[in-house]
Motif scaffolding. Structure first.
Motif, PDB file in Angstrom:
ATOM      1  N   ARG A  66       0.834  -1.208   0.000  1.00 55.58           N
ATOM      2  CA  ARG A  66       0.000   0.000   0.000  1.00 55.58           C
ATOM      3  C   ARG A  66       0.868   1.259   0.000  1.00 55.58           C
ATOM      4  O   ARG A  66       0.465   2.303  -0.523  1.00 55.58           O
ATOM      5  CB  ARG A  66      -0.908  -0.007   1.228  1.00 55.58           C
ATOM      6  N   GLY A  67       2.038   1.177   0.560  1.00 56.38           N
ATOM      7  CA  GLY A  67       2.928   2.326   0.596  1.00 56.38           C
ATOM      8  C   GLY A  67       3.513   2.693  -0.751  1.00 56.38           C
ATOM      9  O   GLY A  67       4.129   3.747  -0.897  1.00 56.38           O
ATOM     10  N   TYR A  68       3.336   1.828  -1.757  1.00 53.02           N
ATOM     11  CA  TYR A  68       3.868   2.096  -3.096  1.00 53.02           C
ATOM     12  C   TYR A  68       2.752   2.379  -4.103  1.00 53.02           C
ATOM     13  O   TYR A  68       2.960   2.301  -5.306  1.00 53.02           O
ATOM     14  CB  TYR A  68       4.697   0.902  -3.574  1.00 53.02           C
ATOM     15  N   SER A  69       1.574   2.736  -3.597  1.00 53.82           N
ATOM     16  CA  SER A  69       0.433   2.952  -4.487  1.00 53.82           C
ATOM     17  C   SER A  69       0.589   4.216  -5.333  1.00 53.82           C
ATOM     18  O   SER A  69      -0.104   4.375  -6.334  1.00 53.82           O
ATOM     19  CB  SER A  69      -0.857   3.045  -3.657  1.00 53.82           C
ATOM     20  N   GLY A  70       1.482   5.110  -4.966  1.00 55.34           N
ATOM     21  CA  GLY A  70       1.640   6.356  -5.702  1.00 55.34           C
ATOM     22  C   GLY A  70       2.376   6.239  -7.014  1.00 55.34           C
ATOM     23  O   GLY A  70       2.542   7.238  -7.719  1.00 55.34           O
ATOM     24  N   TYR A  71       2.817   5.041  -7.377  1.00 56.01           N
ATOM     25  CA  TYR A  71       3.573   4.872  -8.615  1.00 56.01           C
ATOM     26  C   TYR A  71       2.699   4.513  -9.813  1.00 56.01           C
ATOM     27  O   TYR A  71       3.204   4.248 -10.896  1.00 56.01           O
ATOM     28  CB  TYR A  71       4.662   3.820  -8.423  1.00 56.01           C
ATOM     29  N   GLY A  72       1.392   4.485  -9.611  1.00 63.10           N
ATOM     30  CA  GLY A  72       0.485   4.244 -10.719  1.00 63.10           C
ATOM     31  C   GLY A  72       0.444   2.816 -11.208  1.00 63.10           C
ATOM     32  O   GLY A  72      -0.009   2.550 -12.323  1.00 63.10           O
ATOM     33  N   LEU A  73       0.926   1.881 -10.398  1.00 62.28           N
ATOM     34  CA  LEU A  73       0.915   0.465 -10.775  1.00 62.28           C
ATOM     35  C   LEU A  73      -0.203  -0.250 -10.025  1.00 62.28           C
ATOM     36  O   LEU A  73      -0.559   0.146  -8.913  1.00 62.28           O
ATOM     37  CB  LEU A  73       2.262  -0.181 -10.450  1.00 62.28           C
ATOM     38  N   PRO A  74      -0.762  -1.315 -10.608  1.00 63.24           N
ATOM     39  CA  PRO A  74      -1.873  -2.022  -9.964  1.00 63.24           C
ATOM     40  C   PRO A  74      -1.494  -2.534  -8.573  1.00 63.24           C
ATOM     41  O   PRO A  74      -0.450  -3.160  -8.398  1.00 63.24           O
ATOM     42  CB  PRO A  74      -2.160  -3.183 -10.926  1.00 63.24           C
ATOM     43  N   GLN A  75      -2.354  -2.262  -7.603  1.00 66.20           N
ATOM     44  CA  GLN A  75      -2.084  -2.702  -6.240  1.00 66.20           C
ATOM     45  C   GLN A  75      -2.002  -4.219  -6.160  1.00 66.20           C
ATOM     46  O   GLN A  75      -1.184  -4.771  -5.407  1.00 66.20           O
ATOM     47  CB  GLN A  75      -3.196  -2.187  -5.315  1.00 66.20           C
ATOM     48  N   ALA A  76      -2.821  -4.891  -6.932  1.00 71.78           N
ATOM     49  CA  ALA A  76      -2.802  -6.359  -6.918  1.00 71.78           C
ATOM     50  C   ALA A  76      -1.441  -6.894  -7.361  1.00 71.78           C
ATOM     51  O   ALA A  76      -0.933  -7.871  -6.791  1.00 71.78           O
ATOM     52  CB  ALA A  76      -3.905  -6.898  -7.828  1.00 71.78           C
ATOM     53  N   ASP A  77      -0.848  -6.252  -8.366  1.00 65.39           N
ATOM     54  CA  ASP A  77       0.463  -6.704  -8.847  1.00 65.39           C
ATOM     55  C   ASP A  77       1.551  -6.446  -7.809  1.00 65.39           C
ATOM     56  O   ASP A  77       2.458  -7.258  -7.627  1.00 65.39           O
ATOM     57  CB  ASP A  77       0.811  -5.994 -10.154  1.00 65.39           C
ATOM     58  N   LEU A  78       1.457  -5.300  -7.135  1.00 64.31           N
ATOM     59  CA  LEU A  78       2.426  -5.001  -6.086  1.00 64.31           C
ATOM     60  C   LEU A  78       2.356  -6.044  -4.978  1.00 64.31           C
ATOM     61  O   LEU A  78       3.376  -6.481  -4.452  1.00 64.31           O
ATOM     62  CB  LEU A  78       2.167  -3.603  -5.514  1.00 64.31           C
ATOM     63  N   ILE A  79       1.149  -6.427  -4.622  1.00 60.85           N
ATOM     64  CA  ILE A  79       0.968  -7.439  -3.571  1.00 60.85           C
ATOM     65  C   ILE A  79       1.523  -8.782  -4.012  1.00 60.85           C
ATOM     66  O   ILE A  79       2.216  -9.470  -3.250  1.00 60.85           O
ATOM     67  CB  ILE A  79      -0.528  -7.566  -3.203  1.00 60.85           C
ATOM     68  N   GLN A  80       1.240  -9.162  -5.249  1.00 61.49           N
ATOM     69  CA  GLN A  80       1.739 -10.443  -5.752  1.00 61.49           C
ATOM     70  C   GLN A  80       3.261 -10.481  -5.731  1.00 61.49           C
ATOM     71  O   GLN A  80       3.868 -11.493  -5.355  1.00 61.49           O
ATOM     72  CB  GLN A  80       1.228 -10.679  -7.174  1.00 61.49           C
ATOM     73  N   GLU A  81       3.888  -9.393  -6.143  1.00 62.13           N
ATOM     74  CA  GLU A  81       5.352  -9.349  -6.121  1.00 62.13           C
ATOM     75  C   GLU A  81       5.871  -9.393  -4.686  1.00 62.13           C
ATOM     76  O   GLU A  81       6.877 -10.052  -4.396  1.00 62.13           O
ATOM     77  CB  GLU A  81       5.849  -8.079  -6.822  1.00 62.13           C
ATOM     78  N   GLY A  82       5.197  -8.684  -3.796  1.00 62.28           N
ATOM     79  CA  GLY A  82       5.594  -8.726  -2.394  1.00 62.28           C
ATOM     80  C   GLY A  82       5.467 -10.111  -1.807  1.00 62.28           C
ATOM     81  O   GLY A  82       6.290 -10.534  -0.974  1.00 62.28           O
TER      82      GLY A  82
END
Length: 284
Positions: A66-82
């Motif tokens: 959630r802290g990286y939501s400002g980069y315009g990338l899908p939150q779901a993808d950020l979570i999957q990578e995390g």
């Protein structure tokens, strides 16, 4: 741990909200439960134990992402990578180090998210929502030239498009922006140069560094205890009273009165004791 335990993924559920609700149902492990699961994984390669460690920390991944939501990338993808980073951390986690998995895993989670952002991120996302896309196209047609809009022009366009003036200003800024390399200009070594990648880097020490620091502190504590034990009773009392009391350290005159000698004699004993301890600590 039962074989029925599965690890949920964002793609396997209908929505991100459903995924977040699902992972909240997994209980947080106590220190004892975490140690037991991590030991089973490390010694017996117990896959169910690994799943237990992973699902109990999925909320951590979602929070970090959630802290990286400002980069315009899908939150779901950020979570999957995390989550990939979390799995790597679980595989490398050593419960006997005395560090909780939540602390150890943060580096690996952030590292995977950072790598994903480096591969996919554009600094300027012109329009990422339906409302922004509508504003983008309307503003392009209404701007008569490439000059920056005046406050009056911003107000007129905002009123006509039924949006806030600050939204018009932000979209105009995006339209006039340009992509910036994450890596920056490698030929520019001036102090004024910067690159966005510098702000993605996790400034916290890596787990290995934290462990090394903790071990060094432990060794120093043990070494100090051994060095104190090597002193005679009077020397030990003087060192402890002068240097190892949190409050109200004794003065040379206080100790002189206690032992019935001069303050200068106390200073000599203290100096000799400190030299002896320093030699022992250096040799440790």
């Amino acid at each position: 741990m039962t074989n029925a335990l599965t690890i949920p993924s964002v793609s396997s559920l209908d929505s991100l909200d459903q995924y977040l609700r699902t992972i909240k149902a997994f209980p947080v492990l106590s220190a004892e439960e975490e140690y037991d699961l991590a030991t089973r994984l490390r010694k017996d390669n117990d896959i169910d134990a690994a799943k237990g460690l992973i699902v109990s920390h999925l909320r951590l991944v979602a929070s970090i992402a959630r802290g990286y939501s400002g980069y315009g990338l899908p939150q779901a993808d950020l979570i999957q990578e995390g989550n990939v980073g979390l799995m790597k951390a679980v595989r490398r986690f050593d419960p006997d180090r005395g560090v909780r998995l939540v602390s150890f895993a943060m580096h690996w989670i952030k590292a995977e998210i950072h790598e994903y952002i480096v591969r996919n991120w554009r600094l300027v996302k012109v329009a990422t929502t339906k409302a922004q896309r509508k504003l983008f196209f309307n503003l392009r047609s209404m701007k008569k030239n490439s000059h920056t809009l005046s406050p009056d022009e911003v107000a007129d366009i905002a009123r006509e498009l039924k949006v806030k003036p600050e939204e018009v200003v932000e979209m105009e800024s995006r339209m006039g922006g340009h992509e910036i390399s994450l890596e920056g200009n490698s030929d520019d070594d001036s102090e004024d140069s910067f690159s966005p990648i510098a702000y993605l880097e996790d400034q916290q020490p890596e787990p290995s560094e934290l462990l090394a620091e903790r071990e060094a502190e432990h060794n120093q504590t043990v070494g100090l205890a051994h060095a104190l034990e090597s002193l005679d009773d009077r020397s030990r009392r003087i060192v402890q009273a002068r240097w190892l009391q949190e409050n109200n350290s004794a003065t040379l005159h206080d100790l002189a009165a206690e032992f019935g000698v001069s303050a200068e004699r106390i200073r000599q004993i203290e100096q000799k004791a400190m030299q002896k301890m320093k030699g022992m600590l250096s040799a440790a």
